[in-house]
Design an enzyme around this catalytic site. Structure first.
Site, mmCIF file in Angstrom:
data_model
loop_
_atom_site.group_PDB
_atom_site.id
_atom_site.type_symbol
_atom_site.label_atom_id
_atom_site.label_comp_id
_atom_site.label_asym_id
_atom_site.label_seq_id
_atom_site.Cartn_x
_atom_site.Cartn_y
_atom_site.Cartn_z
ATOM 1 N N ASN A 58 0.806 -1.227 0.000
ATOM 2 C CA ASN A 58 0.000 0.000 0.000
ATOM 3 C C ASN A 58 0.839 1.277 0.000
ATOM 4 O O ASN A 58 0.366 2.316 -0.458
ATOM 5 C CB ASN A 58 -0.916 -0.022 1.247
ATOM 6 C CG ASN A 58 -1.471 1.345 1.557
ATOM 7 O OD1 ASN A 58 -2.420 1.803 0.910
ATOM 8 N ND2 ASN A 58 -0.879 2.026 2.538
ATOM 9 N N TYR B 234 3.760 9.386 -11.075
ATOM 10 C CA TYR B 234 2.762 8.672 -10.267
ATOM 11 C C TYR B 234 1.916 7.756 -11.163
ATOM 12 O O TYR B 234 1.763 6.567 -10.899
ATOM 13 C CB TYR B 234 1.890 9.683 -9.521
ATOM 14 C CG TYR B 234 0.879 9.051 -8.591
ATOM 15 C CD1 TYR B 234 1.250 8.640 -7.313
ATOM 16 C CD2 TYR B 234 -0.443 8.878 -8.981
ATOM 17 C CE1 TYR B 234 0.331 8.055 -6.449
ATOM 18 C CE2 TYR B 234 -1.370 8.306 -8.131
ATOM 19 C CZ TYR B 234 -0.988 7.899 -6.869
ATOM 20 O OH TYR B 234 -1.905 7.315 -6.026
#
Ligand code: NAD
Length: 255
Positions: free
Chosen positions: A97, A161
């Site tokens: 995560n 990203y």
């Protein structure tokens, strides 16, 4: 925001051991809490040691533990799995995560900034999968990779990203196929959160958040618990025939 304590205690992960990265804040922390509430023993990991120490008690009763883990460091991964093995004797679930955002356009992104974002968001997930396979291949398990809707949709900001999260998306399918074909009882799926109200989200300019919120069909930002329930399904045996899939949880944003 709905609290985990209001949710039923369903024990969907009873007896399982879970490693969650980036678990001292936001989505990772709520995943860890929900897993603990569902009977898992959780190894809470993050680079932020102070936050880990602060948040560990919020998991409630159980043999939960914390470890400082920089997902971009291979040594750090080896130490974390050795620690989990020593403490719990097994690992059944790994949730990759940990991630950091990027807010600049391609013209304003330095190579150094590109490498930092991809090293944590993509290299970190690669290492997490590699070590998870090494440790879980005998007894089986479930890997949940937290990608993003940024993997599926282009954006004018944050090229590193989006590229890293798209890499996580494909890596997930590769790991799923490899494990299935090799005969390892390890599933691997990606979770693609939409805009979710966490500290990471707070770094975006308020005008950007307001504009994005208005563009979500269900008219609200996601809550970490919305993502945690999706992770719970993918981590549990309820999804035993699900591997290599991409679970989008975004209130319809990517439609
Ligand atoms: P957050 O900033 O609240 O939490 C991220 C955590 O990761 C922090 O505790 C931080 O200390 C940790 N971290 C940072 N670098 C690390 C490293 N090198 N090793 C280990 N831990 C590290 O963020 P969040 O919003 O909860 O995001 C969690 C995940 O969800 C990320 O992968 C993010 O890309 C993804 N995501 C978030 C959103 C959103 O809107 N919040 C949307 C899509 C995807």
């Amino acid at each position: 925001m709905t609290s985990i304590d209001e949710m039923p205690d369903t024990q969907r992960l009873k007896g399982k051991v879970a490693v969650v990265t980036g678990a001292a804040s936001g989505i990772g922390l709520v995943i860890a809490r929900l897993f603990a509430r569902n009977g898992a023993t959780v190894l809470l990991s993050d680079v932020n040691e102070a936050a880990l120490l602060r948040e560990l008690p919020s998991l409630g009763e159980g043999a939960h533990a914390q470890i400082v883990l920089d997902v971009a460091s291979e040594n750090s991964w080896a130490a974390a799995f050795d620690f989990a093995q020593l403490l719990f004797g097994r690992v059944d679930i790994v949730v990759n995560n940990a991630g950091i955002p990027a807010q600049t356009s391609i013209e304003d992104t330095s190579l150094e900034a590109w490498r930092r974002v991809t090293s944590i968001n993509l290299d970190g997930t690669f290492l997490g999968c590699k070590y998870a396979i090494q440790y879980m291949k005998r007894s089986g398990g479930s890997i949940v990779n937290v990608s993003s809707i940024g993997a599926l949709k282009a954006s004018t900001i944050g090229p590193a990203y989006g590229a890293a999260k798209a890499g996580v998306w494909n890596l997930t399918k590769t790991v799923a196929l490899y494990c299935a074909r090799t005969g390892y009882d390890i599933r691997c799926n990606s979770l693609h959160p939409g805009l979710t109200h966490t500290p990471m989200m707070d770094q975006a300019p308020p005008a950007t958040i307001a504009r994005l919120q208005a563009s979500i069909p269900v008219q609200r930002l996601g809550e970490p618990l919305d993502m945690a329930y999706a992770a719970l399904y993918l981590a549990s045996d309820e999804s035993r025939y699900v591997t290599g899939t991409s679970l989008v949880v975004d209130g319809g944003y990517s439609l």
